[in-house]
Design an enzyme around this catalytic site. Structure first.
Site, PDB file in Angstrom:
ATOM      1  N   CYS A   1      -8.039  13.232   5.191  1.00  0.00           N
ATOM      2  CA  CYS A   1      -7.596  13.420   4.142  1.00  0.00           C
ATOM      3  C   CYS A   1      -8.487  14.255   3.466  1.00  0.00           C
ATOM      4  CB  CYS A   1      -6.983  11.901   3.028  1.00  0.00           C
ATOM      5  SG  CYS A   1      -8.632  10.875   3.518  1.00  0.00           S
TER       6      CYS A   1
ATOM      7  N   CYS B   1     -10.896   4.088   8.070  1.00  0.00           N
ATOM      8  CA  CYS B   1      -9.691   3.809   7.385  1.00  0.00           C
ATOM      9  C   CYS B   1      -9.111   2.542   7.315  1.00  0.00           C
ATOM     10  CB  CYS B   1      -9.477   5.100   6.406  1.00  0.00           C
ATOM     11  SG  CYS B   1      -8.240   4.853   5.172  1.00  0.00           S
TER      12      CYS B   1
ATOM     13  N   GLY C   1       2.452   7.397  -1.335  1.00  0.00           N
ATOM     14  CA  GLY C   1       3.469   8.313  -1.795  1.00  0.00           C
ATOM     15  C   GLY C   1       3.844   9.265  -0.863  1.00  0.00           C
ATOM     16  N   GLY C   2       4.269   8.495   0.221  1.00  0.00           N
ATOM     17  CA  GLY C   2       5.501   9.119   1.606  1.00  0.00           C
ATOM     18  C   GLY C   2       6.441   8.558   1.314  1.00  0.00           C
ATOM     19  N   VAL C   3       7.378   9.113   2.429  1.00  0.00           N
ATOM     20  CA  VAL C   3       8.886   7.997   2.549  1.00  0.00           C
ATOM     21  C   VAL C   3       8.064   6.933   2.887  1.00  0.00           C
ATOM     22  CG1 VAL C   3       9.317   9.539   4.259  1.00  0.00           C
ATOM     23  CG2 VAL C   3      10.769   8.222   2.950  1.00  0.00           C
ATOM     24  N   ASP C   4       7.869   6.489   4.202  1.00  0.00           N
ATOM     25  CA  ASP C   4       7.180   5.796   5.109  1.00  0.00           C
ATOM     26  C   ASP C   4       7.138   4.558   4.431  1.00  0.00           C
ATOM     27  OD1 ASP C   4       8.246   6.930   7.120  1.00  0.00           O
ATOM     28  OD2 ASP C   4       5.872   7.327   7.585  1.00  0.00           O
ATOM     29  N   SER C   5       6.227   4.257   3.024  1.00  0.00           N
ATOM     30  CA  SER C   5       5.650   3.670   2.379  1.00  0.00           C
ATOM     31  C   SER C   5       6.026   2.944   1.394  1.00  0.00           C
ATOM     32  CB  SER C   5       3.823   3.462   2.238  1.00  0.00           C
ATOM     33  OG  SER C   5       3.646   4.781   1.576  1.00  0.00           O
TER      34      SER C   5
ATOM     35  N   ALA D   1       1.152  -1.174  -0.076  1.00  0.00           N
ATOM     36  CA  ALA D   1      -0.338  -0.269   0.076  1.00  0.00           C
ATOM     37  C   ALA D   1       1.096   1.351  -0.185  1.00  0.00           C
ATOM     38  CB  ALA D   1      -1.307  -0.088   0.872  1.00  0.00           C
ATOM     39  N   MET D   2       0.663   2.183  -1.335  1.00  0.00           N
ATOM     40  CA  MET D   2       1.643   3.247  -0.876  1.00  0.00           C
ATOM     41  C   MET D   2       0.766   4.309  -1.028  1.00  0.00           C
ATOM     42  SD  MET D   2       4.516   1.234  -3.902  1.00  0.00           S
ATOM     43  CE  MET D   2       5.643   2.697  -3.719  1.00  0.00           C
TER      44      MET D   2
END
Length: 354
Positions: A197, A99, A12-16, A9-10
């Site tokens: 969000c 979510c 767009g952030g650095v963690d994923s 699950a991505m």
């Protein structure tokens, strides 16, 4: 792990993105996926169009396929509509937990299994292992206590944990950013998303009015004796523990102690009135799959950023639970989650009732 397929699950952030990188380095066959959750995303918020572009770029750099799954209807039904209903009931909900339950570890996992993946993975700072004695899966805190996100994952089940990888939970944030930088990922220095969000500007009341068609109903601020102290603009405009913006001249600091949807009043009181040593919770999830046979000792916290406190928890016959703290806790808020721990292990949790 060679031959095991993972759908990451991505966001767009650095963690994923780092989660995908780490799993690739460990030999997993990975692809990326983003859930499209609602229409009208703004740049800089979770899962915006810019985030999708960043996630897609990282996936391609790592040699992975990238999918975008449309879950706007389910997100509206299970998260946004619940958010509106809870606020109208006088509660303060946590939509990120809903979510996670319905979308990230519900819809995404369902899709992954249908497509033949063995696991899903996320960039949450938490860990999963398996008890060698009982064979049960356990959810553990992230090793970096400052970034630990186990609080928002308390609703995970044994079936979900069996198909979940949380690779960043063994690292701290600087190490994750450095690994992304060394791999040349474009989002290595990207700021973390902080907002809900679908309420990127933080104006909950405007969202309730525009999306939920909620009409704010003014009512009375009252004290414990029932005396009217002033008028409020509508229950959704306030939360437990709030002091500023009340518009009440009481000759001293007063705080929101409780919102009462039954008669549309808000109880105001002193800071000491915000403390309680017990609560009940509904929608309880026990990660082991079953409630304990009787009362158990735990540590518990009622807010994401809170340090947990010593308590005793007792399962109730109707599936709810009672939590009694050794020391009174401040501003326990209906609609928020109470999460239970045994050391580093998350036992479960539930939604705080009135």
């Amino acid at each position: 792990m060679e031959g095991k397929r993972v759908l990451v699950a991505m966001s767009g952030g650095v963690d994923s993105s780092a989660a995908a990188l780490l799993l690739r380095q460990q030999g997993y066959e990975c692809d990326g996926a983003m859930l499209r959750l609602y229409n009208g995303e703004k740049a800089g918020t979770c899962c915006s169009a810019d985030d999708a572009d960043d996630a897609r770029s990282v996936a391609y750099r790592l040699g992975m396929k990238f999918y975008v799954f449309n879950e706007t209807e389910r997100f509206a039904r299970e998260v946004m509509d619940r958010f509106v209903a809870e606020y109208c009931a006088g509660h303060t909900p946590n939509p990120c937990i809903d979510c996670n339950r319905c979308l990230k570890f519900g819809a995404l996992l369902d899709r992954a299994l249908v497509l033949g993946y063995d696991y899903i993975a996320t960039g949450h700072y938490a860990r999963v292992d398996r008890d060698p004695v009982t064979g049960l899966y356990r959810l553990l805190r992230g090793r970096d206590r400052r970034k630990d996100q186990s609080y928002v994952l308390y609703q995970l089940t044994q079936g979900q944990l069996a198909h979940l990888l949380l690779p960043v939970g063994d690292y701290d944030k600087p190490a994750i950013r450095e690994s992304a930088r060394q791999a040349g990922l474009l989002n290595a220095g990207k700021a973390d998303s902080q907002d809900i969000c679908f309420v990127p500007d933080g104006d909950y009341t405007a969202f309730l009015q525009e999306y939920g068609h909620v009409t704010l109903e003014p009512g009375n601020f009252v004290d414990r004796e029932g005396r009217v102290l002033g008028r409020h603009r509508g229950l959704p405009c306030y939360t437990t523990g709030q002091r500023k913006g009340l518009g009440v001249s009481a000759g001293k600091h007063v705080y929101v102690v409780r919102k009462n949807a039954r008669d549309n009043t808000i109880l105001l009181g002193d800071d000491r009135d915000l403390f309680t040593d017990r609560l009940t919770a509904c929608r309880v999830n026990w990660i082991a799959g079953a409630a304990p046979a009787g009362s158990i000792r735990v540590t518990a916290k009622t807010r994401y950023s809170q340090t947990e406190a010593e308590a005793a928890v007792t399962p109730l016959p109707d599936g709810r639970m009672e939590v009694v703290f050794d020391r009174p806790q401040r501003a326990v808020t209906a609609g928020q989650a109470v999460v239970l721990y045994d050391g580093d292990q998350v036992l479960g949790g539930g939604v705080i009732e009135d």
